[in-house]
Design a protein around this motif. Structure first.
Motif, PDB file in Angstrom:
ATOM      1  N   UNK A 137       1.108  -9.724   6.109  1.00 48.74           N
ATOM      2  CA  UNK A 137      -0.259 -10.030   5.164  1.00 48.74           C
ATOM      3  C   UNK A 137      -1.131  -8.758   4.810  1.00 48.74           C
ATOM      4  N   UNK A 138      -1.357  -8.017   5.582  1.00 48.85           N
ATOM      5  CA  UNK A 138      -2.755  -6.895   4.958  1.00 48.85           C
ATOM      6  C   UNK A 138      -1.627  -6.920   3.406  1.00 48.85           C
ATOM      7  N   UNK A 139      -0.379  -6.583   3.232  1.00 47.81           N
ATOM      8  CA  UNK A 139      -0.101  -5.952   2.013  1.00 47.81           C
ATOM      9  C   UNK A 139       0.132  -7.145   0.779  1.00 47.81           C
ATOM     10  N   UNK A 140      -1.021  -7.420   1.282  1.00 45.90           N
ATOM     11  CA  UNK A 140      -0.747  -9.349   0.391  1.00 45.90           C
ATOM     12  C   UNK A 140      -2.407  -8.887  -0.679  1.00 45.90           C
ATOM     13  N   UNK A 141      -3.279  -7.392   0.119  1.00 44.23           N
ATOM     14  CA  UNK A 141      -4.151  -6.868  -0.632  1.00 44.23           C
ATOM     15  C   UNK A 141      -4.508  -6.054  -1.099  1.00 44.23           C
ATOM     16  N   UNK A 142      -3.155  -5.026  -0.399  1.00 42.10           N
ATOM     17  CA  UNK A 142      -2.541  -3.566  -0.816  1.00 42.10           C
ATOM     18  C   UNK A 142      -1.372  -3.366  -0.732  1.00 42.10           C
ATOM     19  N   UNK A 143      -0.951  -2.762  -1.599  1.00 43.10           N
ATOM     20  CA  UNK A 143       0.283  -1.611  -1.666  1.00 43.10           C
ATOM     21  C   UNK A 143       0.329  -1.247  -0.574  1.00 43.10           C
ATOM     22  N   UNK A 144       1.300  -1.249   0.424  1.00 42.36           N
ATOM     23  CA  UNK A 144       1.723  -0.264   1.965  1.00 42.36           C
ATOM     24  C   UNK A 144       2.946   0.775   1.508  1.00 42.36           C
ATOM     25  N   UNK A 145       2.432   2.151   1.184  1.00 41.83           N
ATOM     26  CA  UNK A 145       3.486   2.825   0.373  1.00 41.83           C
ATOM     27  C   UNK A 145       4.444   3.442   2.191  1.00 41.83           C
ATOM     28  N   UNK A 146       2.851   3.392   2.947  1.00 42.10           N
ATOM     29  CA  UNK A 146       4.023   4.478   3.771  1.00 42.10           C
ATOM     30  C   UNK A 146       4.636   3.508   5.015  1.00 42.10           C
ATOM     31  N   UNK A 147       5.353   5.019   5.902  1.00 39.51           N
ATOM     32  CA  UNK A 147       5.394   4.240   7.035  1.00 39.51           C
ATOM     33  C   UNK A 147       4.236   3.298   8.128  1.00 39.51           C
ATOM     34  N   UNK A 148       5.136   2.728   9.294  1.00 44.11           N
ATOM     35  CA  UNK A 148       4.055   1.783   9.726  1.00 44.11           C
ATOM     36  C   UNK A 148       3.073   2.803  10.720  1.00 44.11           C
ATOM     37  N   UNK A 149       3.707   3.820  10.453  1.00 44.10           N
ATOM     38  CA  UNK A 149       3.286   5.260  12.081  1.00 44.10           C
ATOM     39  C   UNK A 149       2.456   5.861  11.108  1.00 44.10           C
ATOM     40  N   UNK A 150       3.048   6.019  10.177  1.00 44.78           N
ATOM     41  CA  UNK A 150       2.590   6.999   8.546  1.00 44.78           C
ATOM     42  C   UNK A 150       0.953   6.212   8.900  1.00 44.78           C
ATOM     43  N   UNK A 151       0.582   5.166   8.927  1.00 39.11           N
ATOM     44  CA  UNK A 151      -0.457   4.621   7.962  1.00 39.11           C
ATOM     45  C   UNK A 151      -1.371   4.487   9.230  1.00 39.11           C
ATOM     46  N   UNK A 152      -0.602   4.130  10.365  1.00 33.68           N
ATOM     47  CA  UNK A 152      -1.104   4.044  11.802  1.00 33.68           C
ATOM     48  C   UNK A 152      -1.662   5.919  12.690  1.00 33.68           C
ATOM     49  N   UNK A 153      -1.410   6.662  11.596  1.00 32.38           N
ATOM     50  CA  UNK A 153      -1.934   8.184  12.164  1.00 32.38           C
ATOM     51  C   UNK A 153      -2.930   8.132  11.475  1.00 32.38           C
ATOM     52  N   UNK A 154      -2.890   7.594   9.883  1.00 30.40           N
ATOM     53  CA  UNK A 154      -4.138   7.914   8.825  1.00 30.40           C
ATOM     54  C   UNK A 154      -5.325   6.810   9.699  1.00 30.40           C
ATOM     55  N   UNK A 155      -4.785   5.788   9.069  1.00 33.94           N
ATOM     56  CA  UNK A 155      -6.720   5.132  10.137  1.00 33.94           C
ATOM     57  C   UNK A 155      -6.997   5.338  11.226  1.00 33.94           C
ATOM     58  N   UNK A 156      -6.099   5.800  12.537  1.00 42.37           N
ATOM     59  CA  UNK A 156      -6.406   6.290  13.543  1.00 42.37           C
ATOM     60  C   UNK A 156      -7.631   7.376  12.968  1.00 42.37           C
ATOM     61  N   UNK A 157      -6.926   8.716  12.595  1.00 34.71           N
ATOM     62  CA  UNK A 157      -8.077   9.548  11.805  1.00 34.71           C
ATOM     63  C   UNK A 157      -9.117   9.387  11.540  1.00 34.71           C
ATOM     64  N   UNK A 158      -8.998   8.399  10.136  1.00 31.74           N
ATOM     65  CA  UNK A 158      -9.726   8.269  10.050  1.00 31.74           C
ATOM     66  C   UNK A 158     -11.386   7.247  10.079  1.00 31.74           C
ATOM     67  N   UNK A 159     -10.649   6.994  11.769  1.00 33.50           N
ATOM     68  CA  UNK A 159     -11.745   6.315  12.512  1.00 33.50           C
ATOM     69  C   UNK A 159     -11.520   4.424  13.090  1.00 33.50           C
ATOM     70  N   UNK A 160     -10.316   4.185  12.486  1.00 31.42           N
ATOM     71  CA  UNK A 160      -9.330   2.783  13.311  1.00 31.42           C
ATOM     72  C   UNK A 160      -8.877   2.970  13.796  1.00 31.42           C
TER      73      UNK A 160
END
Lengths: 345, 820
Positions: free
Chosen positions: B7-30
């Motif tokens: 669903x999220x990818x409807x609003x933004x292109x996600x090129x990272x793997x789920x784990x990479x994305x999870x790490x980025x979000x976590x580091x950035x506060x979410x």
């Protein structure tokens, strides 16, 4: 006379060889070397002898005396050794019998951990101070940017002493050690560098990971030019001291109303080494403390100019550390005070 | 919050793997607390139901012919909702499914059901592990491509996000998409919000009036008519489910869907049920009553904000709708509300009514005042598109609380000053722009004036912007440095030193430290016969009766800990605790540490009628059981009064505090065996054998000895003040004397007379005897006295003389006789 001396020596030596008892040895000494012994009489009579003989007998007499004395010493030594040897032969102990039990006292594992934490920070120049367990809403919440009806109050389920009212006037059991930040700022001028250990309380149903009472250690450093890099360096140093050089540490953005920017420090899970397990909620990381730069509004409330000064603060749960280290799976064990648990630390 | 990456990818292109994305979000506060993979259904494909016929031999079973593109299969099916034309998940033989009844995993095998061979199965959501729903088969959207593996069509990754309370803008898909875009350098694709309007203007159909603008800064509404209530499209239902929400009907689902998309709660009223076609946003009247959606009658007061029609409240604003204006199956026209309410009012109300809803949890965190109109338009478009509604022209937008945007100055220096990170202003501007901030140049080159995007209600100062910049650049880029600032003046900490010293001595004496709760029960205090004053310190909202009162001493907790341990430990038990007790402030109190006083608060602090309690530090220790553990070396007896006294003496000697002991009268101690510890005329503690009644009340076995010392009193003593006395170079002479005295004579009387003589350096009692050898009513002390002079070797005559004088004086004053 000389012949007499030879005979004394021969007889004395022969007798000495046969002596095995210290008492007999004592008698032998009296007999041959004592004041009334033949040898002594011979030596005393020297003066009556003609000069030529006096010299010969004198020399030989002293020789015999020396020989007898050294033989005696030798015999004494042999007998002493024999005595020790025989005494040891009969005194052999069963060394496997238990030793005398003495009572060993120990500090509570939480006290041990508190001491360890504070010692590390003391080496970095932090001083230990404390604050009250019963606090004003003002210090626990309002002064820390958490006014009444602020959503962050949900992060701190509170045990109230008075009913919750506005204006910070209600008393409560402090939910964290952070109120001491404000108290210190009101009292001291920068540079400030302290750690604050203490009890905290939450309105919380207890289970294996939640307690209504727990300990925290708060840290606060305020001066000119203190940055997040200093915070990161200080906390990484702490983690290295507690968890070892090899342990991976993560410093990420997080939110606490009284710091900005805010941060959280997590370490690689000690149980699974980052692979993900039940203890770390399958993330590979275990959160150990919250931190950040003291919010400008908080500095201002403490009477410190946020333009001139900056500072960092951090707060960590204490029970967490022994739990992670020793694999303790139930926080309630700390305050159940069962000696079978406490004696293990 | 659960977020579907699909669903999220409807609003933004996600090129990272789920784990990479999870790490980025976590580091950035979410923080991504969990990553769940939906899918992995081997041998399950999308099928199309071509025909449904009754089973020849079973009334409740059907035969379904399913088109799988490459082949057609006919299988037995019991689901009541199966129908021709549906796209369904079809499991071939060999698929791993969850048994709908037992919940266990099983592998699908060919089976003969009532004589018909079935080689496959149409699945329910539960069988696929998607949800607990097992009432019928799962129906897929009609555009699902026939024959493709289900995992390819429906597979998804669900993030479980922990959104911090300062980021209500991230409690929605678009909010997370904005974060992902900023972190990965992508663009956000916003959904369509335009729609076709009818001729008639909304203003002629409804009027909105806000009489409490301080609680409702903005109220927007649109009106949709001609709606047929039905279930919403399958894709929409699936998205709600990915968040963990149950689909209800198209109207409710659309409002929920837009809430999840934009983070703005919406509410739909049945337009025809609004009396006078009027909306009044007002404070409730005291005592006003309304029935909420959950059919509970609620009594309101003026602190509650309501949405009312001409007659009465139709909703508690931001918390829950009213039962009477609820959308039902008969509804054909709705008034769609999208508003902004005061966060504190919502939070208080939701807790007061115990109605924590998706809506209230968002409102109470402080939503943007610009958001209602955007979300309203999006929802209105979906009503038009998915519910075939006709939209009245225009929208209602009453906006009394519009705020002028305020710029915040940020500079590279400020970023460096707080974060320690060296970044130039261009980089900062780039990052902030990617987050939607508007950045204006200023006359200072290293500075920029920043305006927050409408959805960010959490940015108020430069420090907030520093965090924004640094969290996107990455906290891992911050260097780790050691504090270089100057060290503060070192202060002495007598309290901490004393505590540490006492702990060391007690541990050395074989005591185990325990820590007991600061809160205790009325029952325990009653056991200690403590008279509770009306103002006794207690918690207003205790979790349990066990933890209600602030402990006025350490005894209750420690005795309870001893009772626990006596049940499992037969050997000797030595426990101690150093801790705070809580007492009302004494009238004239001068506690030694000012920082522990609440009354120290400066003029900025609140002035309340009540004071903070006096937090007084105490030491309490208990001894129970045999003196030594069971051993082949022999028994040593049970602990008694003199063991407790020995502990107190050793402790005080260790602290270099002189003390004497007098008979005591503590109500918890046995009157025959209790003492007060006195130092410089001050009672610093008590010790003794626990009163048998106490032992009984706390269910304790055997003799229990208690030592209690007031740490505050110790702190007031000059601890460790001492002067060096030279070591005697001349040998001492020791003499043993046995004195027969009256039973009532205390040892202290004897010792103090002996000590009053010159040359006496040591006095040691080594035997106490009563019995046959001496007259009745008498006792005998055997005492070793050491005489010594600093400047000469004493002669026998000299010692004899002193001893004779001593015996004479003992005889004169105490009537003692030297025992021969």
């Amino acid at each position: 006379m000389l012949q007499q001396l030879e005979q004394i020596q021969k007889q004395a030596s022969e007798e000495l060889e046969k002596i095995n008892d210290p008492k007999e040895l004592q008698l032998w000494k009296v007999r041959y070397l004592g004041r009334k012994s033949k040898l002594t009489r011979v030596l005393r009579s020297l003066a009556t002898l003609p000069l030529e003989e006096r010299r010969k007998v004198g020399v030989r007499g002293n020789e015999v005396k020396n020989i007898l004395e050294s033989s005696l010493a030798e015999r004494e030594k042999i007998l002493e050794e024999a005595r020790i040897a025989s005494s040891l032969k009969y005194k052999k102990l069963d060394v496997t019998l238990p030793g005398q039990p003495l009572s060993v006292g120990r500090l509570h594992p939480v006290t041990q951990t508190l001491e360890e934490i504070c010692d590390i920070f003391k080496r970095m120049g932090f001083q230990v101070v404390e604050g009250p367990d019963v606090e004003w809403d003002y210090y626990n919440f309002e002064a820390l940017n958490i006014p009444q009806e602020h959503p962050a109050r949900d992060m701190f389920a509170t045990l109230w002493v008075d009913a919750e009212v506005g204006g910070g006037k209600a008393r409560l059991l402090r939910t964290h050690t952070s109120p001491v930040q404000i108290r210190l700022m009101e009292e001291k001028r920068p540079p400030i560098r302290v750690v604050v250990p203490g009890r905290c309380y939450r309105y919380e149903a207890t289970d294996a990971t939640h307690e209504s009472m727990f300990y925290q250690v708060e840290g606060l450093a305020i001066d000119k030019n203190i940055t997040m890099a200093d915070l990161k360096g200080t906390l990484f140093e702490f983690c290295r001291c507690v968890f070892g050089e090899e342990r991976k540490v993560r410093f990420r953005c997080d939110y606490f109303p009284f710091v900005e920017p805010g941060a959280e420090v997590a370490i690689e899970c000690l149980a699974c080494h980052g692979a993900g397990c039940r203890i770390c909620g399958y993330t590979g990381w275990v959160e150990i403390l919250g931190a950040g730069m003291v919010h400008p509004d908080v500095l201002r409330r403490g009477g410190i100019d946020p333009q001139a000064y900056s500072g960092f603060a951090f707060g960590m749960g204490v029970e967490r550390m022994p739990m992670l280290r020793y694999g303790i799976d139930d926080i309630r064990l700390f305050y159940a005070n069962d000696l079978r648990f406490l004696k293990q630390f | 919050m659960k977020v579907s990456l699909k669903w999220l990818s409807e609003y933004v292109d996600i090129k990272l793997t789920p784990q990479e994305l999870a790490d980025r979000l976590t580091m950035a506060g979410i923080e991504v607390q969990g990553v769940q993979t939906v899918g992995g259904w081997e041998n399950v494909v999308v099928g199309e139901v071509l025909a449904v016929t009754p089973h020849p031999d079973a009334e409740r079973l059907k035969l379904a012919t399913v088109n799988l593109s490459s082949q057609q299969l006919t299988v037995v099916c019991a689901a009541p909702n199966i129908a021709v034309g549906q796209r369904v998940p079809f499991a071939r033989v060999g698929a791993q499914l969850i048994d709908g009844h037992t919940g266990e995993m099983l592998t699908l095998k060919p089976a003969k059901i009532r004589g018909i061979l079935s080689e496959g199965m149409v699945c329910s959501e539960k069988e696929l592990g998607i949800s607990d729903s097992h009432e019928g088969i799962m129906v897929l959207p009609s555009e699902a491509p026939i024959g493709i593996p289900l995992g390819e069509y429906l597979g998804d990754t669900i993030f479980d996000l922990d959104v911090t309370p300062n980021r209500p803008d991230c409690l929605c898909l678009i909010g997370i998409a904005r974060e992902v875009a900023a972190l990965t350098g992508e663009e956000v694709h916003l959904p369509e919000v335009d729609y076709q309007e009818e001729e008639q203007s909304i203003d002629s159909l409804i009027s909105v009036d806000i009489t409490a603008p301080e609680l409702c800064p903005r109220y927007c509404a649109s009106l949709v008519t001609g709606i047929t209530i039905s279930s919403s499209p399958v894709w929409l239902q699936q998205r709600l489910r990915s968040y963990g929400m149950r689909p209800i009907n198209n109207v409710v689902d659309i409002t929920n869907y837009v809430t999840l998309e934009y983070g703005q709660p919406l509410h739909a009223f049945d337009y025809h049920k609004l009396k006078g076609h009027k909306i009044i946003v007002r404070r409730a009247k005291n005592g006003e009553v309304m029935t909420t959606l959950d059919e509970v009658e609620r009594t309101l007061d003026e602190n509650v904000l309501v949405i009312a029609d001409e007659e009465k409240p139709v909703a508690i604003a931001g918390i829950m709708g009213g039962w009477e204006s609820e959308v039902t199956d008969e509804t054909t026209a709705i008034l769609l509300e999208s508003a902004n309410f005061d966060q504190a009012t919502i939070r208080r109300g939701a807790r007061h009514f115990q109605l924590l809803s998706e809506a209230s949890l968002r409102f109470e965190k402080g939503l943007s005042r610009e958001l209602p109109l955007v979300a309203l338009k999006r929802a209105t478009r979906l009503f038009h598109e998915l519910a075939h509604g006709k939209v009245a022209k225009g929208v209602v937008d009453v906006y009394p609380g519009k705020l002028e945007p305020e710029g915040i100055l940020i500079s590279a220096e400020e970023v460096k000053r707080l974060s320690g990170l060296d970044v130039n202003i261009d980089e900062i501007v780039k990052v902030l722009t990617s987050l939607g901030f508007e950045c204006r140049q200023t006359s200072v080159p290293s500075q920029a004036l920043i305006f927050s995007p409408y959805w960010r209600s959490d940015i108020n100062c430069a420090a907030d912007l520093v965090e924004e910049a640094v969290r996107i650049i990455g906290y891992d880029k911050i260097p780790a440095t050691r504090l270089s600032a100057s060290l503060p003046e070192q202060e002495v900490a007598p309290r901490l030193e004393l505590r540490e010293k006492i702990r060391g001595i007690m541990v050395g004496l074989g005591f185990q430290e325990v820590l007991t709760y600061s809160l205790t029960s009325l029952e325990k205090l009653r056991k200690l016969s403590i008279e509770l004053e009306p103002g006794a310190l207690k918690v207003a909202n205790p979790m349990t009766k066990e933890q209600e009162y602030l402990r006025p001493n350490l005894r209750a907790g420690l005795l309870a800990a001893l009772a626990t341990n006596q049940k499992v430990e037969s050997g000797s038990i030595r426990l101690f605790e150093i801790g705070k007790v809580f007492l009302p402030q004494p009238v004239i109190a001068t506690p030694s540490s000012p920082s522990l006083r609440g009354a120290q608060a400066t003029k900025q602090s609140p002035r309340a009628e009540n004071e903070l309690p006096w937090e007084k530090e105490m030491l309490c220790a208990l001894l129970s059981g045999p003196k030594a553990s069971l051993s082949w070396r022999g028994e040593k007896g049970e602990f008694d009064f003199f063991d407790a006294k020995g502990v107190a003496e050793n402790l005080l000697q260790g602290l270099r505090i002189a003390a004497e002991f007098k008979p005591g009268s503590d109500q918890n101690l046995s009157p025959a065996e209790s003492a007060e510890i006195i130092s410089e005329g001050d009672r610093i503690g008590v010790l003794g054998v626990l009163h048998p009644k106490m032992a009984q009340a706390f269910e304790l076995d055997g003799v229990v000895c208690l030592i209690e010392i007031d740490m505050e009193k110790l702190l007031s003593k000059p601890i460790g003040q001492r002067e060096y006395t030279p070591i005697h170079r001349f040998p001492g002479v020791s003499r043993d004397i046995a004195l027969i005295v009256d039973e009532g004579t205390s040892y202290q009387q004897v010792e103090s007379i002996i000590r009053s003589f010159p040359l006496v350096t040591e006095v040691t009692l080594f035997d106490l005897y009563t019995g046959e050898q001496i007259p009745q009513g008498k006792k005998s002390f055997a005492i070793r006295v050491v005489y010594q002079s600093p400047d000469r070797t004493l002669t026998d005559d000299e010692v004899n003389q002193v001893q004779q004088n001593m015996l004479d004086k003992l005889n004169q004053e105490l009537g003692s006789i030297l025992r021969s």
